[in-house]
Design a protein around this motif. Structure first.
Motif, short mmCIF file in Angstrom:
data_model
loop_
_atom_site.label_atom_id
_atom_site.label_comp_id
_atom_site.label_asym_id
_atom_site.label_seq_id
_atom_site.Cartn_x
_atom_site.Cartn_y
_atom_site.Cartn_z
N VAL A 154 -10.41 0.66 8.53
CA VAL A 154 -9.02 0.58 8.09
C VAL A 154 -8.80 -0.77 7.42
O VAL A 154 -9.00 -1.81 8.03
CB VAL A 154 -8.05 0.74 9.27
CG1 VAL A 154 -6.60 0.67 8.78
CG2 VAL A 154 -8.30 2.06 9.99
N PRO A 155 -8.39 -0.78 6.16
CA PRO A 155 -8.15 -2.06 5.47
C PRO A 155 -6.82 -2.68 5.90
O PRO A 155 -6.10 -2.14 6.74
CB PRO A 155 -8.12 -1.65 3.99
CG PRO A 155 -7.66 -0.23 4.02
CD PRO A 155 -8.20 0.38 5.28
N ALA A 156 -6.51 -3.82 5.31
CA ALA A 156 -5.26 -4.54 5.63
C ALA A 156 -4.08 -3.82 4.98
O ALA A 156 -3.65 -4.17 3.88
CB ALA A 156 -5.35 -5.99 5.15
N LEU A 157 -3.55 -2.83 5.67
CA LEU A 157 -2.51 -1.98 5.09
C LEU A 157 -1.23 -2.76 4.81
O LEU A 157 -0.49 -2.44 3.87
CB LEU A 157 -2.22 -0.81 6.03
CG LEU A 157 -3.43 0.09 6.34
CD1 LEU A 157 -3.03 1.20 7.31
CD2 LEU A 157 -4.00 0.69 5.06
N ASP A 158 -0.94 -3.79 5.62
CA ASP A 158 0.28 -4.56 5.40
C ASP A 158 0.18 -5.47 4.18
O ASP A 158 1.19 -6.01 3.73
CB ASP A 158 0.62 -5.38 6.65
CG ASP A 158 -0.51 -6.29 7.08
OD1 ASP A 158 -1.68 -5.98 6.76
OD2 ASP A 158 -0.25 -7.30 7.76
N HIS A 159 -1.02 -5.65 3.64
CA HIS A 159 -1.19 -6.47 2.43
C HIS A 159 -1.37 -5.61 1.18
O HIS A 159 -1.59 -6.16 0.10
CB HIS A 159 -2.40 -7.40 2.59
CG HIS A 159 -2.15 -8.54 3.53
ND1 HIS A 159 -1.80 -9.80 3.11
CD2 HIS A 159 -2.17 -8.61 4.88
CE1 HIS A 159 -1.64 -10.61 4.15
NE2 HIS A 159 -1.86 -9.90 5.24
N LEU B 225 -8.39 0.44 -0.84
CA LEU B 225 -6.96 0.69 -0.98
C LEU B 225 -6.39 1.17 0.36
O LEU B 225 -5.91 0.38 1.13
CB LEU B 225 -6.69 1.69 -2.11
CG LEU B 225 -7.15 1.21 -3.50
CD1 LEU B 225 -6.82 2.24 -4.57
CD2 LEU B 225 -6.53 -0.14 -3.85
N PHE B 226 -6.47 2.47 0.64
CA PHE B 226 -6.03 2.97 1.94
C PHE B 226 -6.65 4.34 2.17
O PHE B 226 -6.83 5.13 1.23
CB PHE B 226 -4.50 3.02 2.05
CG PHE B 226 -3.81 3.82 0.98
CD1 PHE B 226 -3.49 5.15 1.18
CD2 PHE B 226 -3.47 3.23 -0.24
CE1 PHE B 226 -2.85 5.89 0.20
CE2 PHE B 226 -2.83 3.95 -1.23
CZ PHE B 226 -2.51 5.29 -1.01
N PRO B 227 -6.99 4.67 3.43
CA PRO B 227 -7.74 5.91 3.71
C PRO B 227 -7.00 7.19 3.32
O PRO B 227 -7.63 8.16 2.89
CB PRO B 227 -7.98 5.84 5.22
CG PRO B 227 -7.88 4.40 5.57
CD PRO B 227 -6.88 3.83 4.63
N HIS C 208 -3.88 -4.33 -11.27
CA HIS C 208 -3.52 -4.44 -9.86
C HIS C 208 -4.74 -4.28 -8.95
O HIS C 208 -4.83 -4.94 -7.91
CB HIS C 208 -2.47 -3.39 -9.50
CG HIS C 208 -1.28 -3.38 -10.40
ND1 HIS C 208 -0.41 -4.44 -10.49
CD2 HIS C 208 -0.82 -2.43 -11.26
CE1 HIS C 208 0.55 -4.15 -11.36
NE2 HIS C 208 0.31 -2.93 -11.85
N PHE C 209 -5.66 -3.43 -9.34
CA PHE C 209 -6.84 -3.16 -8.52
C PHE C 209 -7.70 -4.41 -8.38
O PHE C 209 -8.07 -4.81 -7.27
CB PHE C 209 -7.63 -2.02 -9.15
CG PHE C 209 -8.83 -1.59 -8.37
CD1 PHE C 209 -8.70 -0.98 -7.13
CD2 PHE C 209 -10.11 -1.79 -8.86
CE1 PHE C 209 -9.80 -0.57 -6.41
CE2 PHE C 209 -11.22 -1.39 -8.15
CZ PHE C 209 -11.07 -0.78 -6.92
N ALA C 210 -8.00 -5.07 -9.49
CA ALA C 210 -8.84 -6.27 -9.45
C ALA C 210 -8.16 -7.38 -8.67
O ALA C 210 -8.81 -8.09 -7.88
CB ALA C 210 -9.16 -6.73 -10.88
N ARG C 211 -6.85 -7.57 -8.86
CA ARG C 211 -6.14 -8.61 -8.12
C ARG C 211 -6.14 -8.32 -6.63
O ARG C 211 -6.32 -9.23 -5.80
CB ARG C 211 -4.69 -8.73 -8.64
CG ARG C 211 -4.57 -9.44 -9.97
CD ARG C 211 -3.12 -9.78 -10.27
NE ARG C 211 -2.32 -8.57 -10.47
CZ ARG C 211 -2.18 -7.96 -11.65
NH1 ARG C 211 -2.81 -8.43 -12.73
NH2 ARG C 211 -1.43 -6.88 -11.77
N HIS C 212 -5.96 -7.06 -6.27
CA HIS C 212 -5.94 -6.69 -4.85
C HIS C 212 -7.29 -6.96 -4.20
O HIS C 212 -7.36 -7.51 -3.08
CB HIS C 212 -5.57 -5.21 -4.71
CG HIS C 212 -5.51 -4.73 -3.30
ND1 HIS C 212 -4.60 -5.21 -2.39
CD2 HIS C 212 -6.27 -3.82 -2.63
CE1 HIS C 212 -4.79 -4.61 -1.23
NE2 HIS C 212 -5.78 -3.76 -1.34
#
Length: 487
Positions: free
Chosen positions: A136-141, A336-338, A382-386
């Motif tokens: 699970v990635p950092a969903l709050d970020h 990104l998110f699951p 947005h993808f690269a910055r994230h």
């Protein structure tokens, strides 16, 4: 057929919620299926039943009409309404036979034998959402506002082409954007036609198995390794060949000794799951040479290579392949998110017809709206910055977890494979039951994935897999303290 007299209907209890006619129709269906109402038996008139239940006659009429249309009831002039004669006399019953009676043995309820090989033990660690949930990635970020805006943009101006079945390979502009990204970051060689959008990495593995393997075919898998790979092989009846993993990744020589003509090899060369090793250059070349010599395929699962803390991501195995033997598997679940459920395959050109046929048989295509939003998310930067932001965040969280282990459990957990990804693995002392530890940790509000289920052979090591992607530094320290209490 002789019509039976009207019997006394068992009590019909109507609920406060749900249409009355539907409740009545459901009750009659169950009563007929269970044999409480027999073929030819008269049922009360609509007027009589409505009066008995204290309801309007209209819902009773509607229920009877529905049951007539479905073939449960039939009417006869002068005889009223009866249970249809075509209903079998020995209607199947949902009631279990009593052990003390000599009732007939129920008919078997078979399922596919291969399902047993696909089953996994209860995953108790998934019941806790705290530290240290794996994968699970950092969903709050995650940039929720940006993603919401992109989704809304396409939802407001959606055309008919986005509402019908899409291309089996996926949204072409998104595939083009992913190909450019992979060429830049992972040195993957492909054109847009070779990329296929999937519903995540596991779905990609299933497509590979269906397209490349027949029942009984042998396939190399890492030991220990990703359980989902075993499930994909079991789904097509393939036979896994366990190949040991060491500090240099999969031991190719051992694989050749055990199954020199295996049809396929499944590997995680950039960040081996679960031990975290990176496959050495010598092993990569050796694996590619074996595949070319044996006429076999390599499935490269590159599930989280974006997050590497010792420099730039390692070049993909596919980028070294000169014989088009590698199928590359990627996913957006970790970056990104699951719940996005989007991944991709890079397929050799001559395999495209087989992969498209396999994909079409499994689920046709992935949803178009998130594909269109993801295309904009990548193209607008947005993808690269994230990824850049998350790489720094995860490096700090990895350091915090290592420090907490050194402070609270220095002699109990021995960390391996912490150079990449969003999780690290720590071995436990021999004899420690990591599954029991996982259950106890769940009760303490900590999600700890045991290492031993990743092994399929007789030799198993005990350990834990700790995810740090979606847990902040304070919660990391508290989670290790709780884990110490469980130990």
């Amino acid at each position: 057929m002789k019509r039976l007299p009207t019997g006394l209907l068992p009590s019909i209890a109507l609920e406060d919620s749900g249409p009355i006619y539907q409740q009545l129709a459901d009750w009659f269906r169950r009563a007929i299926a269970e044999g409480r109402l027999r073929p030819g038996q008269r049922v009360p008139s609509t007027r009589a039943l409505a009066g008995e239940l204290g309801v309007s006659r209209l819902p009773v009429l509607s229920a009877y009409e529905l049951l007539h249309a479905e073939g449960y009831l039939e009417s006869f002039t002068g005889a009223g309404t009866c249970v249809a004669a075509a209903i079998p006399h020995e209607a199947p019953t949902r009631r279990l036979p009593r052990a003390s009676t000599a009732s007939a043995t129920p008919a078997p309820r078979p399922v596919a034998a291969r399902v047993a090989a696909m089953a996994s033990p209860p995953q108790t660690w998934l019941k806790s959402q705290g530290a240290f949930r794996v994968g699970v990635p950092a969903l709050d970020h995650f940039p929720h506002a940006v993603w919401s805006r992109l989704l809304s943009r396409h939802a407001r101006h959606v055309g008919s082409e986005a509402l019908i079945y899409g291309d089996t390979s996926g949204h072409a502009p998104l595939r083009e954007a992913i190909v450019e990204y992979l060429a830049t970051v992972r040195a993957v060689h492909a054109d847009t036609d070779q990329l296929m959008i999937t519903s995540g990495a596991q779905h990609g593995l299933q497509i590979c198995a269906h397209a490349l393997l027949d029942p009984g075919d042998r396939a190399w898998v890492e030991e220990p390794g990703y359980p989902g790979a075993h499930q994909a092989l079991a789904a097509v009846g393939a036979v896994p060949v366990l190949v040991p993993v060491d500090a240099d990744g999969m031991d190719v020589a051992a694989g050749v000794r055990r199954a020199p003509t295996a049809r396929l090899a499944y590997v995680t060369p950039s960040h081996q799951f679960p031990l975290g090793a990176t496959m050495s250059a010598a092993r990569r070349i050796e694996l590619l040479q074996w595949a070319a010599r044996a006429g076999s395929w390599i499935v490269e699962d590159d599930y989280d290579s974006e997050y590497r803390y010792g420099g730039r991501p390692i070049t993909a195995l596919q980028g070294l392949d000169t014989d088009a033997r590698v199928i590359y598997v990627g996913t957006f679940s970790k970056v990104l998110f699951p719940a996005l459920r989007l991944g991709y395959l890079v397929v050799p050109k001559d395999l495209l017809p087989a992969f498209r046929a396999a994909r079409d048989a499994l689920d046709t295509c992935s949803p178009m709206l998130p594909q269109r939003a993801l295309h904009d998310f990548i193209r607008e930067g947005h993808f690269a910055r994230h990824i850049r932001r998350m790489r720094m965040l995860y490096a700090a969280r990895r350091a915090a977890l290592q420090a907490a282990i050194r402070q609270h459990l220095p002699d109990t957990l021995h960390v391996v494979g912490a150079e990449a990804g969003m999780q690290l693995t720590a071995r436990l002392a021999p004899g420690v039951d990591d599954i029991a530890l996982s259950r106890r940790a769940t009760q303490a509000g900590v999600s700890v994935r045991p290492l031993s289920p990743c092994y399929r052979g007789e030799t198993r090591c005990s350990g834990v897999i700790l995810g740090y992607g979606n847990v902040d530094e304070d919660a990391i320290d508290e989670g290790v303290r709780r884990l110490r209490g469980c130990l």
